[in-house]
Design an enzyme around this catalytic site. Structure first.
Site, PDB file in Angstrom:
ATOM      1  N   ARG A  40      12.591   3.692 -16.908  1.00  0.00           N
ATOM      2  CA  ARG A  40      11.743   3.980 -18.076  1.00  0.00           C
ATOM      3  C   ARG A  40      12.567   4.357 -19.307  1.00  0.00           C
ATOM      4  O   ARG A  40      12.162   4.085 -20.433  1.00  0.00           O
ATOM      5  CB  ARG A  40      10.753   5.097 -17.742  1.00  0.00           C
ATOM      6  CG  ARG A  40       9.687   4.574 -16.811  1.00  0.00           C
ATOM      7  CD  ARG A  40       8.641   5.595 -16.497  1.00  0.00           C
ATOM      8  NE  ARG A  40       7.550   4.943 -15.797  1.00  0.00           N
ATOM      9  CZ  ARG A  40       6.567   5.572 -15.190  1.00  0.00           C
ATOM     10  NH1 ARG A  40       6.531   6.887 -15.195  1.00  0.00           N
ATOM     11  NH2 ARG A  40       5.616   4.897 -14.593  1.00  0.00           N
ATOM     12  N   LYS A 201     -10.039   0.378  -2.679  1.00  0.00           N
ATOM     13  CA  LYS A 201     -11.463   0.699  -2.835  1.00  0.00           C
ATOM     14  C   LYS A 201     -12.188  -0.111  -3.895  1.00  0.00           C
ATOM     15  O   LYS A 201     -11.672  -0.312  -4.990  1.00  0.00           O
ATOM     16  CB  LYS A 201     -11.584   2.173  -3.231  1.00  0.00           C
ATOM     17  CG  LYS A 201     -11.239   3.123  -2.125  1.00  0.00           C
ATOM     18  CD  LYS A 201     -11.450   4.500  -2.678  1.00  0.00           C
ATOM     19  CE  LYS A 201     -11.281   5.593  -1.655  1.00  0.00           C
ATOM     20  NZ  LYS A 201     -11.241   6.879  -2.380  1.00  0.00           N
ATOM     21  N   GLY A 353       0.902   0.020 -11.165  1.00  0.00           N
ATOM     22  CA  GLY A 353       0.620   0.714  -9.918  1.00  0.00           C
ATOM     23  C   GLY A 353       1.103  -0.055  -8.706  1.00  0.00           C
ATOM     24  O   GLY A 353       2.210  -0.576  -8.689  1.00  0.00           O
ATOM     25  N   GLY A 376      -2.949   3.568 -14.560  1.00  0.00           N
ATOM     26  CA  GLY A 376      -4.294   3.864 -15.054  1.00  0.00           C
ATOM     27  C   GLY A 376      -4.597   3.140 -16.356  1.00  0.00           C
ATOM     28  O   GLY A 376      -5.706   2.639 -16.564  1.00  0.00           O
TER      29      GLY A 376
HETATM   30  P1  AMP Z   1      -5.015   0.417  -5.107  1.00  0.00           P
HETATM   31  O1  AMP Z   1      -4.232   1.642  -5.513  1.00  0.00           O
HETATM   32  O2  AMP Z   1      -6.469   0.562  -5.234  1.00  0.00           O
HETATM   33  O3  AMP Z   1      -4.478  -0.833  -5.752  1.00  0.00           O
HETATM   34  O4  AMP Z   1      -4.799   0.278  -3.564  1.00  0.00           O
HETATM   35  C1  AMP Z   1      -3.552   0.049  -3.007  1.00  0.00           C
HETATM   36  C2  AMP Z   1      -3.598   0.470  -1.571  1.00  0.00           C
HETATM   37  O5  AMP Z   1      -4.579  -0.280  -0.885  1.00  0.00           O
HETATM   38  C3  AMP Z   1      -2.290   0.213  -0.869  1.00  0.00           C
HETATM   39  O6  AMP Z   1      -1.712   1.437  -0.525  1.00  0.00           O
HETATM   40  C4  AMP Z   1      -2.698  -0.581   0.355  1.00  0.00           C
HETATM   41  O7  AMP Z   1      -2.077  -0.152   1.532  1.00  0.00           O
HETATM   42  C5  AMP Z   1      -4.191  -0.334   0.443  1.00  0.00           C
HETATM   43  N1  AMP Z   1      -4.873  -1.399   1.186  1.00  0.00           N
HETATM   44  C6  AMP Z   1      -4.802  -2.718   0.951  1.00  0.00           C
HETATM   45  N2  AMP Z   1      -5.502  -3.401   1.873  1.00  0.00           N
HETATM   46  C7  AMP Z   1      -6.026  -2.503   2.709  1.00  0.00           C
HETATM   47  C8  AMP Z   1      -6.837  -2.598   3.879  1.00  0.00           C
HETATM   48  N3  AMP Z   1      -7.234  -3.778   4.350  1.00  0.00           N
HETATM   49  N4  AMP Z   1      -7.189  -1.450   4.493  1.00  0.00           N
HETATM   50  C9  AMP Z   1      -6.782  -0.267   4.007  1.00  0.00           C
HETATM   51  N5  AMP Z   1      -6.020  -0.097   2.927  1.00  0.00           N
HETATM   52  C10 AMP Z   1      -5.645  -1.208   2.275  1.00  0.00           C
END
Ligand code: AMP
Length: 396
Positions: A40, A201, A353, A376
């Site tokens: 950074r 999620k 992220g 974010g």
């Molecule tokens: P996000 O921060 O919302 O982009 O989510 C990223 C996280 O989602 C990562 O740490 C992944 O391990 C998790 N992830 C991706 N696919 C799955 C899955 N099928 N079940 C549980 N966690 C997941």
């Protein structure tokens, strides 16, 4: 939201004092406080160099960590000043406070071509609360404001937005790059425009999906959030990640896609596991996941289908991994997606992220057009939200 903002190139900075908001929120060794990646700081150099070369006196500032208004010695920016000085090859004067006597005296004495760094902005609670007196005191040290910390533009803090009430505000080169690439992709994308959305999620990405359904030609869904959509379609998902309270929303989004003629792709096969563990045995499943198993990654048919869907795209925006990429056995889907995206010939933008770290971990970082530096902030950008740290900059 207007992303067409004046940049440092539009400002007359010669002989002026410039308050420069940087993102020096570097990762540190928790024990020693040592900087573990200077990426950074390196990224901030072009804007700083430009300002110094133009004869500006630069008052740099940043937050580091989450001191929440407390003076925490472990979170001092002093090591950043030292590293910045090594990278610039010139002295970086360090103020032992933010808007106190030391900062004010050093700012007053600062000469064109010199740079100083203020102490961690978040040592003062008024930074995050956007206190008007704090913002004014920061602004009073300078004549111009340059915003170059994209990771915080979604926050209305004193140093990201508040100071713009008192100073003419411009974007730095990093923020300008984010605005021109992501802003253009959203406002006037080269088509077909494909959005690839994954991650844990649905609830985290609701506003992103909703906004992109109004702009994209194809939406590809993977990761943990796919299972709520599949359940909404009546598929069996075993013990995969499910957000029961989002099932109606998932149905609504599928309907909205159909109404708007947007292709909405969901996994057609899966790689599953009996438990969520790095050493779990991968089990292949077709469309329906048997009881006792959870979906951990997209399957090979899905990976091929998704690779085909990004072929010939004009613009691809990717946010969120296709599976639990942190576990090697379940990184295949994310890797296949990264490969397909990097070979697509499209303008490719990876949201910050986890997708950014996935692309870096899997070795595709130099094969995409742009990896956003904001987590974010990139999400809120994709949501189409007004970003206070961007809205406060002068329009072109
Ligand atoms: P996000 O921060 O919302 O982009 O989510 C990223 C996280 O989602 C990562 O740490 C992944 O391990 C998790 N992830 C991706 N696919 C799955 C899955 N099928 N079940 C549980 N966690 C997941």
């Amino acid at each position: 939201m207007n992303y067409n903002k004046k940049t440092v190139y539009d400002a007359d900075v010669k002989g002026k004092k410039v308050l420069l908001r940087c993102d020096f929120n570097v990762p540190q060794n928790k024990e020693t406080g040592e900087i573990t990646s200077d990426k950074r700081i390196v990224a901030a150099i072009p804007t700083i160099r430009y300002l110094l070369d133009q004869g500006a006196a630069v008052i740099a500032c940043s937050h580091l960590g989450k001191p929440k208004g407390e003076w925490k010695t472990k979170l001092t920016l002093a090591p950043v000043a030292k590293r910045l000085s090594e990278l610039l090859g010139q002295e970086v004067i360090f103020a032992s406070d933010i808007i106190g006597e030391d900062a004010q005296a050093k700012a007053a004495a600062l000469q064109p071509g010199q740079i100083m760094l203020l102490e961690n902005l978040r040592f003062d609670i008024r930074e995050e609360k956007n206190g008007a007196d704090f913002a004014k005191a920061l602004a009073d040290m300078a004549e111009l404001f340059v915003s170059d910390a994209f990771g915080t533009v979604h926050r209305a803090h004193a140093s990201t937005a508040g100071v713009a009430a008192y100073l003419p505000a411009y974007s730095g080169l990093l923020v300008d790059k984010e605005l021109s690439i992501m802003g253009k992709a959203l406002a006037d994308p080269k088509r077909p425009f494909v959005a690839v959305l994954g991650g844990a999620k649905v609830s985290d990405k609701i506003a992103v999906i909703n906004n992109l359904l109004e702009k994209a030609d194809t939406i590809i869904i993977g990761g943990g959030m796919a299972y709520t959509f599949l359940k909404a379609q009546g598929k069996s998902i075993g013990k995969s990640l499910l957000e029961e309270d989002r099932l109606d929303y998932a149905r609504e989004m599928i309907q909205k896609a159909a109404d708007r003629g947007v292709k909405f792709l969901l996994p057609v096969d899966h790689l599953c596991a009996a438990e969520f563990a790095a050493d779990a045995q991968p089990v292949a499943a077709e469309e329906n996941i048997p009881d006792g198993l959870m979906g951990m990654d997209i399957g090979p048919k899905t990976a091929a289908l998704y690779a085909e869907a990004v072929k010939g795209a004009g613009t691809i925006v990717w946010n969120g991994p296709m599976g639990v990429f942190e576990f090697d056995a379940f990184a295949g889907g994310t890797k296949a997606m990264a490969k397909a995206i990097s070979e697509s010939g499209a303008i490719t933008i990876v949201g910050g992220g986890d997708s950014a770290s996935a692309v870096e971990k899997l070795g595709f970082a130099d094969k995409v057009t742009h990896i956003s530096t904001g987590g974010g902030a990139s999400l809120e950008f994709l949501e189409g939200k007004e970003l206070p740290g961007v809205a406060c900059l002068q329009d072109k």
